[in-house]
Design an enzyme around this catalytic site. Sequence first.
Site, PDB file in Angstrom:
ATOM      1  N   HIS A   6      48.968 -28.891  -6.926  1.00  0.00           N
ATOM      2  CA  HIS A   6      48.906 -29.026  -8.722  1.00  0.00           C
ATOM      3  C   HIS A   6      49.115 -27.177  -8.604  1.00  0.00           C
ATOM      4  CE1 HIS A   6      45.578 -32.593  -7.991  1.00  0.00           C
ATOM      5  NE2 HIS A   6      46.690 -32.977  -7.557  1.00  0.00           N
ATOM      6  N   GLY A  10      35.009 -30.618  -1.015  1.00  0.00           N
ATOM      7  CA  GLY A  10      34.718 -30.442  -2.256  1.00  0.00           C
ATOM      8  C   GLY A  10      35.595 -31.633  -3.270  1.00  0.00           C
ATOM      9  N   ASN A  38      31.231 -32.465   1.481  1.00  0.00           N
ATOM     10  CA  ASN A  38      30.846 -32.826  -0.120  1.00  0.00           C
ATOM     11  C   ASN A  38      29.489 -33.347  -0.243  1.00  0.00           C
ATOM     12  OD1 ASN A  38      30.537 -33.702  -3.253  1.00  0.00           O
ATOM     13  ND2 ASN A  38      32.758 -33.921  -2.670  1.00  0.00           N
ATOM     14  N   GLU A  47      28.102 -34.745  -2.556  1.00  0.00           N
ATOM     15  CA  GLU A  47      28.103 -36.197  -2.987  1.00  0.00           C
ATOM     16  C   GLU A  47      28.725 -37.011  -2.875  1.00  0.00           C
ATOM     17  OE1 GLU A  47      26.063 -36.584  -5.895  1.00  0.00           O
ATOM     18  OE2 GLU A  47      25.135 -34.230  -6.020  1.00  0.00           O
ATOM     19  N   ALA A 106      30.084 -26.924   0.272  1.00  0.00           N
ATOM     20  CA  ALA A 106      31.355 -26.137   0.965  1.00  0.00           C
ATOM     21  C   ALA A 106      31.521 -24.126   1.156  1.00  0.00           C
ATOM     22  CB  ALA A 106      32.540 -25.453   0.304  1.00  0.00           C
TER      23      ALA A 106
HETATM   24  P1  OAD Z   1      36.137 -32.918  -8.993  1.00  0.00           P
HETATM   25  O1  OAD Z   1      35.627 -32.184 -10.190  1.00  0.00           O
HETATM   26  O2  OAD Z   1      36.751 -34.449  -9.709  1.00  0.00           O
HETATM   27  O3  OAD Z   1      35.218 -32.593  -8.023  1.00  0.00           O
HETATM   28  C1  OAD Z   1      34.235 -31.606  -7.369  1.00  0.00           C
HETATM   29  C2  OAD Z   1      33.647 -32.267  -5.994  1.00  0.00           C
HETATM   30  O4  OAD Z   1      32.971 -31.347  -5.360  1.00  0.00           O
HETATM   31  C3  OAD Z   1      32.618 -32.684  -6.762  1.00  0.00           C
HETATM   32  O5  OAD Z   1      32.959 -34.557  -5.445  1.00  0.00           O
HETATM   33  C4  OAD Z   1      31.582 -32.332  -5.896  1.00  0.00           C
HETATM   34  O6  OAD Z   1      30.800 -33.471  -5.333  1.00  0.00           O
HETATM   35  C5  OAD Z   1      32.026 -31.440  -5.276  1.00  0.00           C
HETATM   36  N1  OAD Z   1      31.409 -30.099  -5.166  1.00  0.00           N
HETATM   37  C6  OAD Z   1      30.802 -29.087  -5.983  1.00  0.00           C
HETATM   38  N2  OAD Z   1      29.740 -28.908  -5.365  1.00  0.00           N
HETATM   39  C7  OAD Z   1      30.538 -28.328  -4.139  1.00  0.00           C
HETATM   40  C8  OAD Z   1      30.403 -27.650  -3.250  1.00  0.00           C
HETATM   41  N3  OAD Z   1      29.703 -26.065  -3.571  1.00  0.00           N
HETATM   42  N4  OAD Z   1      31.342 -27.724  -2.143  1.00  0.00           N
HETATM   43  C9  OAD Z   1      31.149 -28.635  -1.924  1.00  0.00           C
HETATM   44  N5  OAD Z   1      31.507 -29.828  -3.014  1.00  0.00           N
HETATM   45  C10 OAD Z   1      31.008 -29.785  -3.970  1.00  0.00           C
HETATM   46  O7  OAD Z   1      37.747 -32.512  -8.807  1.00  0.00           O
HETATM   47  P2  OAD Z   1      38.653 -32.434  -7.693  1.00  0.00           P
HETATM   48  O8  OAD Z   1      38.322 -33.717  -7.061  1.00  0.00           O
HETATM   49  O9  OAD Z   1      39.296 -30.796  -7.443  1.00  0.00           O
HETATM   50  O10 OAD Z   1      43.794 -31.898 -11.306  1.00  0.00           O
HETATM   51  O11 OAD Z   1      39.766 -32.416  -9.182  1.00  0.00           O
HETATM   52  C11 OAD Z   1      40.900 -33.156  -8.750  1.00  0.00           C
HETATM   53  C12 OAD Z   1      41.342 -33.020  -9.582  1.00  0.00           C
HETATM   54  O12 OAD Z   1      41.647 -33.751 -10.942  1.00  0.00           O
HETATM   55  C13 OAD Z   1      42.220 -31.102 -10.300  1.00  0.00           C
HETATM   56  O13 OAD Z   1      42.647 -30.738  -9.280  1.00  0.00           O
HETATM   57  C14 OAD Z   1      42.779 -31.545 -11.899  1.00  0.00           C
HETATM   58  C15 OAD Z   1      41.098 -32.789 -11.849  1.00  0.00           C
HETATM   59  O14 OAD Z   1      41.927 -32.663 -13.137  1.00  0.00           O
HETATM   60  C16 OAD Z   1      44.877 -30.785 -11.894  1.00  0.00           C
HETATM   61  O15 OAD Z   1      44.482 -29.964 -12.654  1.00  0.00           O
HETATM   62  C17 OAD Z   1      45.915 -31.885 -12.053  1.00  0.00           C
END
Ligand code: OAD
Length: 244
Positions: free
Chosen positions: A117, A185, A211, A213, A229
Site C-alpha cells: 500500500h 495482524g 492475530n 482476534e 505479534a
Molecule cells: P485493520 O485495522 O483492519 O486490522 C488490524 C488487525 O490487527 C485486526 O484483525 C486486529 O485484531 C489485529 N491486531 C491488533 N493488535 C494486534 C497485535 N498486537 N498483534 C497482532 N494482531 C493485532 O488493519 P489492516 O488489516 O492492516 O489500507 O487493514 C488493511 C488496510 O485497510 C490498511 O492497509 C489500510 C486500511 O484501510 C490502506 O491504507 C490502503
Amino acid sequence: MQLAPDLLARLAGREPVLVLAGAGLSAASGVPTFRAAQTGLWAKFRPEELATAEAYQRDPKTVWQWYVWRRELIQKAQPNAAHHALTTWQKQRPVTIVTQNVDGLQARAGGDAIEFHGNIERNLCFDEHRVLTDDDIIAGEPPTCRHCNAYARPGVVWFGEAIPEYALLQANQAAEQCHTVVSVGTSSLVYPANALVETALRAGAAFVEINPEQTPVSSLADYRLAAGAEEVLPRLIEALGFNE
Ligand code: OAD
C-alpha cells in the site's frame, strides 16, 4: 499459546514462506490500527473523507493535515519485537514479507518488505504520479510539485486505486510459490491483499494466522496463534533457534 511441533518442523525447513502483515504488526509500536472499535483510525475518521483521490481534490488541506499528523506519529514510533523477529527470520530463511503497512517500520528494523500500500513518507505528484524529492516540492498546505504545479500527495494507495504493479506481481508470485503463508495482524478485509492468502492456499500452502482476534479467514487456518505479534513472533523465532 502453544507452538505445535509440526508447525515448528514445517518452518524449520528451507521452503519459501510468505508473511502477509497488517496494522496489528505495528500496534505495539503505538501506531493505531484501522478497524479497532474505539482506537482504530476508521472508528474516528471516515475513509472516504481522507483516503481517496476525490477527498483530496475536495478538501486538500484537511487531507494533507491528516497525513502530516500520521507522519509525525510514525516518525516518533520505533519498530517493535515483531518487526525485529521478522527481520531475523528473513536472514535465516527465504521469507517474503508483504506489508499493507505504510509506516516503513519493517525497513527501519532492517527487513526487506514489499510495501503493498505504498509508504507514507514518500511524496508523489498528484497529476503525474512520479516520486517527488524535497527539491521537487514547493512548501505549502498542501505543498505543490515544482514542475507542474499540481499538489504533492502522500505515496500511499488510496481506496479505489490500484496496487503498484511491481508490488502486486512480486506478491502474487510469492503467494503462488510459498510452502507456508503467515498472516499477521491483518483483519483480512481489504482486497487484493486478502486474496494473497487464497492464492497461497490454492497452490497448496499451509496457513498460519497470528492475530488475537478472529478474522474472516480464521476458519481456514491450519494453525491459529491467538496473541499479539510482538509476543508470538519472537517466541516462534526463538523456538526455531533462528536468533543465535
Ligand atoms: P485493520 O485495522 O483492519 O486490522 C488490524 C488487525 O490487527 C485486526 O484483525 C486486529 O485484531 C489485529 N491486531 C491488533 N493488535 C494486534 C497485535 N498486537 N498483534 C497482532 N494482531 C493485532 O488493519 P489492516 O488489516 O492492516 O489500507 O487493514 C488493511 C488496510 O485497510 C490498511 O492497509 C489500510 C486500511 O484501510 C490502506 O491504507 C490502503
